[in-house]
Design a protein around this motif. Structure first.
Motif, PDB file in Angstrom:
ATOM      1  N   VAL A 228       0.842  -1.206   0.000  1.00 11.32           N
ATOM      2  CA  VAL A 228       0.000   0.000   0.000  1.00 11.32           C
ATOM      3  C   VAL A 228       0.874   1.253   0.000  1.00 11.32           C
ATOM      4  CG1 VAL A 228      -1.695   1.305   1.334  1.00 11.32           C
ATOM      5  CG2 VAL A 228      -1.934  -1.174   1.110  1.00 11.32           C
ATOM      6  N   ALA A 229       1.918   1.255   0.840  1.00  9.36           N
ATOM      7  CA  ALA A 229       2.805   2.414   0.890  1.00  9.36           C
ATOM      8  C   ALA A 229       3.527   2.623  -0.444  1.00  9.36           C
ATOM      9  CB  ALA A 229       3.828   2.236   2.016  1.00  9.36           C
ATOM     10  N   MET A 230       3.936   1.540  -1.097  1.00  8.85           N
ATOM     11  CA  MET A 230       4.589   1.657  -2.395  1.00  8.85           C
ATOM     12  C   MET A 230       3.624   2.202  -3.448  1.00  8.85           C
ATOM     13  SD  MET A 230       7.757   0.969  -2.259  1.00  8.85           S
ATOM     14  CE  MET A 230       7.998   0.854  -4.025  1.00  8.85           C
ATOM     15  N   GLU A 231       2.372   1.785  -3.371  1.00 14.13           N
ATOM     16  CA  GLU A 231       1.383   2.299  -4.323  1.00 14.13           C
ATOM     17  C   GLU A 231       1.198   3.804  -4.155  1.00 14.13           C
ATOM     18  OE1 GLU A 231      -3.388   1.794  -5.415  1.00 14.13           O
ATOM     19  OE2 GLU A 231      -2.438   0.496  -3.907  1.00 14.13           O
ATOM     20  N   TYR A 232       1.101   4.259  -2.916  1.00 15.08           N
ATOM     21  CA  TYR A 232       0.957   5.697  -2.687  1.00 15.08           C
ATOM     22  C   TYR A 232       2.235   6.461  -3.062  1.00 15.08           C
ATOM     23  CZ  TYR A 232      -3.476   5.017  -0.287  1.00 15.08           C
ATOM     24  OH  TYR A 232      -4.782   4.720   0.007  1.00 15.08           O
ATOM     25  N   ALA A 233       3.392   5.843  -2.870  1.00 18.26           N
ATOM     26  CA  ALA A 233       4.642   6.491  -3.277  1.00 18.26           C
ATOM     27  C   ALA A 233       4.696   6.669  -4.796  1.00 18.26           C
ATOM     28  CB  ALA A 233       5.834   5.668  -2.797  1.00 18.26           C
ATOM     29  N   ARG A 234       4.260   5.648  -5.535  1.00 18.48           N
ATOM     30  CA  ARG A 234       4.211   5.776  -6.990  1.00 18.48           C
ATOM     31  C   ARG A 234       3.206   6.846  -7.411  1.00 18.48           C
ATOM     32  NH1 ARG A 234       4.976   0.073  -6.685  1.00 18.48           N
ATOM     33  NH2 ARG A 234       2.721  -0.239  -6.578  1.00 18.48           N
ATOM     34  N   TYR A 235       2.077   6.898  -6.718  1.00 19.13           N
ATOM     35  CA  TYR A 235       1.075   7.918  -7.038  1.00 19.13           C
ATOM     36  C   TYR A 235       1.611   9.321  -6.732  1.00 19.13           C
ATOM     37  CZ  TYR A 235      -3.313  10.526  -6.908  1.00 19.13           C
ATOM     38  OH  TYR A 235      -4.297  11.461  -7.128  1.00 19.13           O
ATOM     39  N   ALA A 236       2.337   9.458  -5.619  1.00 21.45           N
ATOM     40  CA  ALA A 236       2.913  10.763  -5.275  1.00 21.45           C
ATOM     41  C   ALA A 236       3.954  11.192  -6.308  1.00 21.45           C
ATOM     42  CB  ALA A 236       3.551  10.697  -3.884  1.00 21.45           C
ATOM     43  N   HIS A 237       4.780  10.249  -6.737  1.00 20.98           N
ATOM     44  CA  HIS A 237       5.768  10.574  -7.777  1.00 20.98           C
ATOM     45  C   HIS A 237       5.081  11.001  -9.071  1.00 20.98           C
ATOM     46  CE1 HIS A 237       9.068  10.271 -10.571  1.00 20.98           C
ATOM     47  NE2 HIS A 237       8.438   9.318 -11.241  1.00 20.98           N
ATOM     48  N   GLN A 238       4.048  10.263  -9.456  1.00 17.17           N
ATOM     49  CA  GLN A 238       3.310  10.623 -10.669  1.00 17.17           C
ATOM     50  C   GLN A 238       2.663  11.996 -10.527  1.00 17.17           C
ATOM     51  OE1 GLN A 238       0.156   7.877 -11.523  1.00 17.17           O
ATOM     52  NE2 GLN A 238      -0.600   9.016 -13.289  1.00 17.17           N
ATOM     53  N   MET A 239       2.108  12.291  -9.368  1.00 21.69           N
ATOM     54  CA  MET A 239       1.410  13.549  -9.158  1.00 21.69           C
ATOM     55  C   MET A 239       2.387  14.731  -9.179  1.00 21.69           C
ATOM     56  SD  MET A 239      -1.530  14.889  -8.788  1.00 21.69           S
ATOM     57  CE  MET A 239      -2.369  13.324  -8.591  1.00 21.69           C
ATOM     58  N   PHE A 240       3.478  14.622  -8.427  1.00 21.77           N
ATOM     59  CA  PHE A 240       4.424  15.744  -8.359  1.00 21.77           C
ATOM     60  C   PHE A 240       5.120  15.961  -9.691  1.00 21.77           C
ATOM     61  CE2 PHE A 240       4.037  15.427  -3.755  1.00 21.77           C
ATOM     62  CZ  PHE A 240       4.163  16.751  -3.383  1.00 21.77           C
ATOM     63  N   SER A 241       5.619  14.884 -10.305  1.00 26.60           N
ATOM     64  CA  SER A 241       6.339  15.042 -11.563  1.00 26.60           C
ATOM     65  C   SER A 241       5.417  15.541 -12.665  1.00 26.60           C
ATOM     66  CB  SER A 241       6.975  13.713 -11.972  1.00 26.60           C
ATOM     67  OG  SER A 241       5.980  12.707 -12.139  1.00 26.60           O
ATOM     68  N   GLY A 242       4.187  15.017 -12.713  1.00 27.47           N
ATOM     69  CA  GLY A 242       3.259  15.438 -13.756  1.00 27.47           C
ATOM     70  C   GLY A 242       2.775  16.860 -13.570  1.00 27.47           C
ATOM     71  N   PHE A 243       2.362  17.205 -12.347  1.00 26.61           N
ATOM     72  CA  PHE A 243       1.776  18.520 -12.123  1.00 26.61           C
ATOM     73  C   PHE A 243       2.838  19.616 -12.161  1.00 26.61           C
ATOM     74  CE2 PHE A 243       0.488  22.025  -9.377  1.00 26.61           C
ATOM     75  CZ  PHE A 243      -0.746  22.342  -9.922  1.00 26.61           C
ATOM     76  N   ILE A 244       3.908  19.460 -11.383  1.00 25.67           N
ATOM     77  CA  ILE A 244       4.916  20.520 -11.317  1.00 25.67           C
ATOM     78  C   ILE A 244       5.645  20.657 -12.655  1.00 25.67           C
ATOM     79  CG2 ILE A 244       7.031  21.262 -10.167  1.00 25.67           C
ATOM     80  CD1 ILE A 244       6.027  20.032  -7.631  1.00 25.67           C
ATOM     81  N   GLY A 245       5.999  19.527 -13.285  1.00 23.25           N
ATOM     82  CA  GLY A 245       6.642  19.616 -14.592  1.00 23.25           C
ATOM     83  C   GLY A 245       5.736  20.254 -15.630  1.00 23.25           C
ATOM     84  N   GLY A 246       4.465  19.860 -15.645  1.00 19.77           N
ATOM     85  CA  GLY A 246       3.524  20.469 -16.585  1.00 19.77           C
ATOM     86  C   GLY A 246       3.298  21.939 -16.310  1.00 19.77           C
ATOM     87  N   LYS A 247       3.269  22.314 -15.027  1.00 22.67           N
ATOM     88  CA  LYS A 247       3.069  23.724 -14.681  1.00 22.67           C
ATOM     89  C   LYS A 247       4.267  24.562 -15.087  1.00 22.67           C
ATOM     90  CE  LYS A 247       0.230  26.706 -13.054  1.00 22.67           C
ATOM     91  NZ  LYS A 247      -1.033  26.940 -13.774  1.00 22.67           N
ATOM     92  N   LEU A 248       5.478  24.025 -14.938  1.00 19.61           N
ATOM     93  CA  LEU A 248       6.663  24.763 -15.367  1.00 19.61           C
ATOM     94  C   LEU A 248       6.674  24.957 -16.886  1.00 19.61           C
ATOM     95  CD1 LEU A 248       9.420  23.139 -13.105  1.00 19.61           C
ATOM     96  CD2 LEU A 248       8.418  25.413 -12.884  1.00 19.61           C
ATOM     97  N   ILE A 249       6.303  23.912 -17.626  1.00 27.28           N
ATOM     98  CA  ILE A 249       6.237  24.039 -19.085  1.00 27.28           C
ATOM     99  C   ILE A 249       5.172  25.053 -19.486  1.00 27.28           C
ATOM    100  CG2 ILE A 249       5.697  22.797 -21.218  1.00 27.28           C
ATOM    101  CD1 ILE A 249       6.874  20.297 -19.930  1.00 27.28           C
TER     102      ILE A 249
END
Length: 430
Positions: A228-249
């Motif tokens: 469960v913790a690994m699943e949330y860690a993957r979701y957090a990585h996807q969320m931060f990388s997708g949102f912050i990277g997309g917002k910077l672009i």
């Protein structure tokens, strides 16, 4: 006896946790000061983690291509090819990032410094022009002119009093602030240099660090909750990388549009205004308003009519960004409503400032996902419907049939067996 010992241990643990929470609340200032000191000590490591996280995709891509090139074209095999590819990828990643930053600074800094210098040098003349314009407008209305002059005299008196009572005694403090600022700059450069070294070590040994973190995680939480913790860690990585990277672009594209459009509109201080609009656009929801206010004031001092044109331009630009460009790049990556976005920016922005405004939306999206999963599990255990539509316009909810076992936890007899199977499968995958 075991039953009573268990209850006694539970009481002791609950009492200790209660005392700990009370101590944290009672000594909150000291706890925050200690936490701030710890963050200050670990700032190079925090910067290194951030640098490594940002550069990891480029490093992984370049390393994979170099490994294939060395193995296929040069017929290198074994550890020598892997080490050579890693060293070349590390060198290329940091040299490329440094060249990109240096190129952007060389393009932006001269124009930005020129805009700021021009604005400061023309400020007295522009203020005099604004004053004369106001006087010519007020000349036709004596009563309005009298009220304006009275307000002007009060303002001048207040400024004189402020200079005598506040500004003059603070000159000595300002000198100390300058020295403190220089020391902070030196500290920042030192932390940045150490952070780059930490980032090199993290990128070079990221597979090993990843294995160690997973090993500790599963050792503490077990197979079921570790997954469960690994699943949330993957979701957090996807969320931060997708949102912050997309917002910077997205913000960089808005900056480029301003760099092209504002000179064509003959706007004053085009580069300075473009930088302000692009940087503040990183902040969701409030960013356009935060950037438009100082830009409007800067243009207003130079040319009031162009400031109105600028407001119209910003309104059109933000409509384009909010309805076309932003959804095209980001999509609905967070899954939050407009109220959730507003709430997260206000909360984390108040707690952590500009950084909180930037990371508040993805962080709140992760907390929202965890809370939603907990609510779903509780509803399933109580045999209640999970869909929100089932609770619309109802005064009473009846329990439904138990859902399939795949949606809930396995039976007590099968729980440990499922955990052992999951742990074995995860070990094989690792």
């Amino acid at each position: 006896m075991k039953k009573y010992l268990g209850w006694g241990a539970t009481v002791v643990v609950v009492g200790a946790l209660t005392l700990l929470i009370f101590f944290c609340i009672y000594k909150l200032d000291a706890l925050l000061a200690a936490l701030s000191g710890l963050v200050s000590i670990l700032m190079p490591v925090i910067l290194g983690i951030g640098i490594a996280y940002v550069l990891a995709p480029a490093y992984n891509c370049l390393r994979g291509k170099l490994r294939r090139l060395l193995c296929q074209s040069l017929n290198w095999r074994g550890r020598r090819a892997l080490r050579c590819a890693d060293v070349l990828a590390m060198t290329g990643t940091f040299l490329g990032a440094g060249a990109l930053i240096a190129g952007l600074l060389s393009l932006l800094l001269p124009q930005l410094i020129g805009s700021v210098t021009s604005f400061v040098s023309a400020l007295p003349t522009n203020l005099l022009h604004v004053s004369q314009t106001l006087q010519s407008l007020l000349a036709s209305n004596p009563e309005l002119e009298q009220n304006a002059m009275s307000l002007y005299v009060q303002t001048i008196n207040y400024i004189e009093q402020w200079i005598q009572t506040s500004l003059a005694p603070s000159v000595q403090d300002a000198l100390s602030y300058v020295s403190v600022g220089l020391m902070n700059t030196v500290t920042l450069l030192k932390n940045l240099l150490i952070g780059i070294i930490v980032a090199v070590y993290l990128l070079a040994g990221k597979e090993k660090f990843s294995r160690q973190i997973k090993r500790c995680l599963y050792a503490v939480l077990g197979a079921r909750w570790g997954n469960v913790a690994m699943e949330y860690a993957r979701y957090a990585h996807q969320m931060f990388s997708g949102f912050i990277g997309g917002k910077l672009i997205d913000s960089f594209i808005i900056f480029l549009i301003c760099c092209v459009a504002l000179p064509l509109m003959n706007m004053p201080y085009a580069m300075l205004v473009s930088v302000i609009v692009g940087v503040t656009n990183i902040i969701p929801f409030f960013g356009p308003f935060i950037g438009a206010i100082p830009s409007f004031i800067i243009i207003l001092i130079d040319d009031p009519l162009k400031s109105l044109y600028f407001l119209i331009y910003v309104l059109i630009l933000q409509q384009f960004d909010g309805n076309i460009l932003g959804p095209k790049i980001l999509g609905n990556s967070t899954g939050l409503s407009s109220f959730g976005v507003l709430f997260s920016i206000l909360l984390f922005g108040g707690l952590f400032g500009f950084v909180g405004m930037l990371i508040g939306v993805p962080l709140f999206a992760i907390l929202h996902r965890i809370g939603s999963d907990i609510i779903d599990r509780l509803l399933v255990r109580r045999h209640l419907p999970r869909a929100e539509a089932a609770y619309a316009g109802t005064e009473r909810i009846e329990a439904v049939c138990a859902p399939p076992e795949s949606e809930d936890a396995p039976p007590d007899g099968e729980d440990e067996a499922a955990d052992d199977e999951n742990g074995a499968a995860d070990g094989a995958d690792g």
